[in-house]
Design an enzyme around this catalytic site. Structure first.
Site, PDB file in Angstrom:
ATOM      1  N   LYS C  75       4.018  -0.817   3.483  1.00  0.00           N
ATOM      2  CA  LYS C  75       2.590  -0.873   3.166  1.00  0.00           C
ATOM      3  C   LYS C  75       2.059  -2.212   3.681  1.00  0.00           C
ATOM      4  CE  LYS C  75      -0.270  -0.551  -1.053  1.00  0.00           C
ATOM      5  NZ  LYS C  75      -0.204  -0.393  -2.517  1.00  0.00           N
ATOM      6  N   SER C 150      -3.164   3.120  -4.277  1.00  0.00           N
ATOM      7  CA  SER C 150      -3.543   2.461  -3.049  1.00  0.00           C
ATOM      8  C   SER C 150      -2.527   2.622  -1.921  1.00  0.00           C
ATOM      9  CB  SER C 150      -3.771   0.985  -3.299  1.00  0.00           C
ATOM     10  OG  SER C 150      -2.619   0.386  -3.800  1.00  0.00           O
ATOM     11  N   SER C 174      -0.286   2.685  -8.072  1.00  0.00           N
ATOM     12  CA  SER C 174      -0.479   2.782  -6.626  1.00  0.00           C
ATOM     13  C   SER C 174       0.666   3.329  -5.806  1.00  0.00           C
ATOM     14  CB  SER C 174      -0.841   1.393  -6.072  1.00  0.00           C
ATOM     15  OG  SER C 174      -2.106   1.037  -6.558  1.00  0.00           O
TER      16      SER C 174
END
Lengths: 466, 85, 486
Positions: C75, C150, C174
């Site tokens: 990420k 997220s 997330s």
């Protein structure tokens, strides 16, 4: 009568090997941004790790200032924006500091309270130019203790003494050099003036870089505030700087318009646990502190208070003195040699602080013992000491047998008797009240002995005979 | 407005009305916290009782080149902040 | 069922080279990513170089780790030395960290092949990836729907078989929520199990580095390698040694499972149906299931927002353009430069949360909001302690909903807050939690099941997850991305 009330907030840089939250070296004078890492420049994702030595030094400082220590204390974030603050917050301690409730005792017995001592990180250094600001983060993350005093300083003299005593105690504990001119000790002085019992509006004078300037600034500020009040005006609460050249205080632009620091617990660090055992262990590492040393020098070594104060003023001088005077009776002589010959030799304050001599305490002791035994007179010894300081050689290496033959008491007695016999007029003058006449007789003895006799002893003997 | 003023500590506010309404929504949502009942004596969860402090040993710092690598303005090893542009 | 084990065997037996494997993934990414927008940056050269090193080791008959040569993704808030790490925000455009995040460093040392950075909500603030400066990531099950957030890009990539596994971050759900929306496995470890050093902070007391993978075994393999004490992170646990993989196949008969009624009640019908079905499976496997009430899970949500925004407002204070990132071009004063830099380069959601955070910490409001929220948090922790004396694990839906339609959240604020309802309490409590798919809704979108455990009980929750997975059977997109079906 206008009464002065003042309190100090002193920041002291701790002399640890590394910074408070990262392992970058904690030093002075490196090229810009060469002592940095992701943690101290606040790169995204970097995390702080607390330096054990910082906590130990802070506790040591607290104990030396008679503080209580919190067994559990916390780090907090102080949020504000300024170019020298990489994370836009300073990791400090807000509501539960490491140390609290201590004091510094002044010479008249008055105790200036120490409200609290907490640990925090220093910010970077800014160079202000016309067109721009240059930033060096070497200093960011340097460990500080903030020592907050009770506002019970009531005169400029007290303030000076407080600052000097605080500085000396910190130097003795070894936690900091406390050199104001280098920035390892910075004082912010809060000061207000009032006619009544209630406190007046206070101003804060920041960034004082010498004790002399603290005194000057305070004197000026007291006068300024008093005049304002006398003319019916109001003192504005503001932050001031001190201009050395003009000797005046001036208003400074504040760092932030709104001082809402939004303190909250630092989530990246654990609470600090210190057990009673830990505290006692640290207490045992505290050397004899200045006020105790002073008392001991006067009582045990028989040194004059003024001389003792001078010896104690420099930690290295004090320890040199103690070693040199160890086990001998004439410790006063040792002190005299140090305060006289050696101090004259060293000339500057910095050299006195460093006290980096070529000779050892033992060799000074040897020299003193030589004078005690009568083998060497004091004036010759002084000259020899100067040579020792220059060359690093020991007394015995510099003096030959002839010098050391010394002058035994019998020879001294016979020379004195000779002096009296040969100078009847001088003796008569002395007996008649001319005290100075004795010196002529001493001179005679000295000349006859080719300088080997001890002038002081000769004088005594002559007086005795006469 | 009070909120926008406060945030001006860090942020310059241009679209004040938009933000006020957004903030209000979030604060209304957050009100639930204020009115929530809390027990008189919540069981104290034991704080982590170990210290994680490191030894005072120096590790070589990064080169100043690396420290400055992401800066837009720099000069002679310093970060540079122009006063106006 | 473990993809990693399968690929590892293929590499060791030279059925395929690491380079070929990486190339397969790279070309799949090239063809599918334009639609999915999972990856925001592809590191082709770096990936092939790493693969090459592994091939040489294999050629030299050296032993290699399970993760060597296995293509994966990070990420965009995981710091990679020398490689852009932007948190999908304009303000960090061009920022190249000078150090690696510990979690990534550990995988790198095991020979992981990094394919590229995947998309996320800006600074991890959001639940749909729509706040990303690169635009939203799409759900591989239906591209009109979001991948969640997220870590939406990461979940989308894993789910579409464009990476074998991914490393994300979980602050309020997330990792788990996008895993739930995209039908893959998402693990949020215990706070302190995996080092946060190098994870660009959102909310420091809530952030965790998490794992996304196609199945539970792979999740365990990766977790075991990234977890464990890191001296660079003071909040990482000194005495924790991960060994989840070894526990995967332990018998779960008799395990006590608690189900908080409040979270079941608030789920959409489809979700409720699938989750209750899943709970029945646990019962059939011999677990003892009990429904119980835990109302503090509901107040956890606003408490979470207050704490997260407060910490975020502080963590994001450093973005001022002086040391890294973008800087405003025209300004009259330094103060103005900082304000402009931030206003121009932070997205709306980020600015909102910073302001809310600033507000709840400010004088006069601190006690009412922040202190109170922390108090509620402490109570929640105390309650969890009691709960885990009774139960071995809790089972809940991962989210009350399945994937939102694109832009749905922008129109419906309330909905976006509540999406995190089931996940935030694990963050507040610092507990481990895993999400895995348990079924699909009427639109064919995956439904996620969440298993929450007591601190440092990743072994137990992954064990339960593995057994459930075996019972549930196959799940996943078979005709997308890279697949090696035996």
């Amino acid at each position: 009568m206008y009464k002065l009330t003042s309190g100090f907030e002193t920041h002291v840089e701790l002399k640890t090997n590394t910074k408070i939250f990262c392992s970058c070296s904690n030093g002075f004078g490196s090229a810009p941004n060469t002592k940095c890492c992701p943690v101290c420049i606040g790169l995204p994702g970097a995390l702080p790790r607390l330096n054990k030595q910082v906590v130990e030094f802070a506790v040591k400082a607290g104990l030396a200032l008679n503080c209580k220590i919190n067994n559990l204390s916390y780090m907090d974030r102080k949020n504000y924006s300024y170019p020298d603050l990489p994370k836009a917050y300073q990791i400090s301690q807000f509501d539960v500091p490491l140390c609290y409730d201590g004091f510094v005792e002044l010479s008249d017995g008055k105790k200036i309270g120490i409200t609290r001592i907490h640990i925090e990180e220093d910010a970077g250094k800014l160079i202000h130019n016309d067109e721009d600001i240059l930033i060096d983060y070497n200093r960011a993350g340097v460990p500080l203790i903030e020592i907050v005093s009770e506002p019970n300083i009531e005169s400029v003299e007290e303030a000076k003494e407080f600052a000097e005593k605080l500085q000396l105690i910190m130097r003795y504990t070894g936690v900091s050099d406390c050199k104001m001119q280098e920035g390892s000790m910075r004082c912010d002085v809060n000061i207000s003036v009032s006619e009544s019992e209630s406190l007046g509006t206070r101003t804060e004078i920041k960034n004082m870089n010498s004790i002399a300037n603290i005194r000057k600034a305070m004197e000026y500020e007291v006068k300024r505030q008093t005049e304002i009040l006398k003319s019916g005006g109001k003192v504005i609460q503001e932050t001031l700087g001190f201009d050395e050249k003009s000797g005046t205080t001036y208003s400074m632009r504040t760092k932030e318009d709104a001082n809402d620091y939004r303190f909250f617990r630092e989530p990246d660090l654990l609470p600090i646990h210190i057990s009673h055992e830990d505290i006692e262990k640290i207490r045992r590492t505290i050397p004899e502190l200045p006020h105790k040393k002073l008392k001991r020098y006067v009582a045990d070594f028989g040194i004059d208070k003024k001389d003792a104060e001078l010896l104690v003023k420099y930690p290295r001088v004090a320890s040199f003195f103690e070693e040199a005077a160890y086990g001998i009776k004439s410790s006063k002589k040792v002190a005299n040699f140090i305060l006289g010959v050696i101090f004259a030799f060293l000339k500057s304050e910095t050299l006195k602080e460093e006290f980096d001599l070529k000779i050892s305490p033992e060799s000074l002791r040897e020299l003193v013992l030589l004078t005690d035994s009568g083998k060497l007179n004091v004036s010759k010894a002084k000259l020899t000491l100067e040579q020792m300081l220059l060359s690093g050689k020991r007394a015995e290496e510099l003096l030959n047998d002839d010098d050391l033959r010394g002058f035994d008491d019998d020879s001294l007695l016979s020379l004195c008797q000779k002096a009296i016999e040969v100078n009847p007029k001088t003796v008569a003058d002395y007996k008649g009240g001319k005290d100075k006449a004795i010196m002529a007789l001493v001179g005679f003895v000295m000349r006859e002995s080719k300088g080997r006799a001890d002038a002081g002893k000769a004088k005594e003997k002559l007086i005795e005979i006469i | 407005m009070k909120i926008a003023n406060l945030a001006k500590l860090e942020i310059k506010e241009e679209e004040v009305p938009f933000y006020i309404s957004e903030m209000q929504a979030m604060i209304d949502f957050a009100e639930a916290v204020c009115t929530a009942q809390t027990a008189e004596s919540a069981d104290k969860v034991k704080a982590l009782d170990f210290n994680d402090m490191r030894e005072d040993e120096v590790i070589t710092s990064f080169d100043s080149d690396e420290i400055l690598v992401n800066a837009k303005d720099y000069e002679d090893g310093f970060f540079k902040l122009r006063r106006r542009a | 069922m473990s993809e990693i084990l399968k690929l590892h065997n293929m590499l060791c037996s030279k059925e395929i080279s690491a380079k070929e494997l990486t190339q397969k993934y790279l070309s799949a990414i090239k063809s599918l990513n334009p639609d999915l927008n999972a990856y925001i940056k592809i590191s082709e050269d770096e990936a092939l170089i790493s693969a090459d090193i592994i091939d040489r080791k294999i050629a030299g008959s050296e032993d290699i780790d399970l993760l060597s040569g296995i293509p994966m993704t990070l990420k965009d808030n995981i710091s990679t030395k020398g490689n852009d790490t932007t948190c999908c925000s304009k303000i960090l455009e061009g920022y190249k960290p000078i150090y690696d995040a510990t979690a990534w460093q550990r995988l790198k040392s095991k020979g992981a092949v990094h394919l590229g950075k995947t998309n996320m909500d800006e600074f991890a603030m959001g639940c749909t990836t729509e706040t990303s400066v690169y635009g939203s990531s799409k759900n591989p099950y239906n591209k009109n729907f979001v991948a969640g957030g997220s870590s939406g890009g990461t979940a989308s990539a894993v789910s579409a078989n464009l990476a074998v596994y991914g490393i994300g971050s979980d602050t309020g759900g997330s990792v788990r929520q996008p895993a739930s929306f995209c039908g893959c496995v998402g693990l949020k470890p215990t706070y302190g199990a995996v080092s946060r050093y190098g994870l660009i902070a959102y909310a420091s007391s809530l952030d965790t580095v998490g794992v996304l993978a196609g199945n539970v075994a792979d999740t365990a393999v990766v977790f075991d390698r990234i977890a464990g004490f890191d001296p660079m992170d003071s909040t990482s646990r000194p005495d924790f040694s991960p060994c989840a993989f070894d526990f995967l196949d332990k018998d779960i008969k008799g395990r006590k499972i608690g189900v908080p009624q409040e979270l079941i009640d608030r789920a959409d019908e489809d979700v409720k149906y699938q989750v209750l079905k899943a709970i029945k499976i646990f019962e059939d496997m011999g677990c003892v299931v009990e429904f119980f009430s835990m109302p503090s899970l509901i107040t956890a949500l606003p408490a979470y927002y207050i704490i997260a925004c407060a910490e975020a407002s502080s963590n994001l204070g450093r973005y001022d353009g002086v040391r890294y990132g973008l800087k405003a071009e025209c300004f009259e004063s330094i103060h103005q430069m900082i304000c402009k830099t931030r206003s121009e380069n932070f997205g709306d959601e980020v600015k909102k949360r910073i302001m809310l955070g600033t507000f709840v910490l400010s004088e006069g409001y601190y006690d009412k909001y922040y202190a109170k929220a922390q108090h509620l948090r402490q109570e929640l922790k105390a309650q969890f302690k009691k709960v885990f004396e009774r139960y071995d694990a809790l089972v809940t839906p991962t989210s009350p909903k399945t994937a939102f339609r694109l832009c749905e959240v922008e129109e419906n604020k309330e909905g976006s807050f509540n999406a995190d309802l089931c996940t935030v309490s694990a963050n507040l409590g610092g507990l481990p939690a895993v999400s895995l798919p348990c079924g699909k809704d009427s639109r064919g979108l995956p439904v996620g099941l969440q298993i929450i455990g007591d601190k440092f009980m990743e072994n137990r929750i992954l064990n339960l997850a593995k057994k459930f997975e075996e019972s549930r059977g196959e799940f996943g997109l078979k005709d997308m991305g890279v697949r090696f079906d035996v």
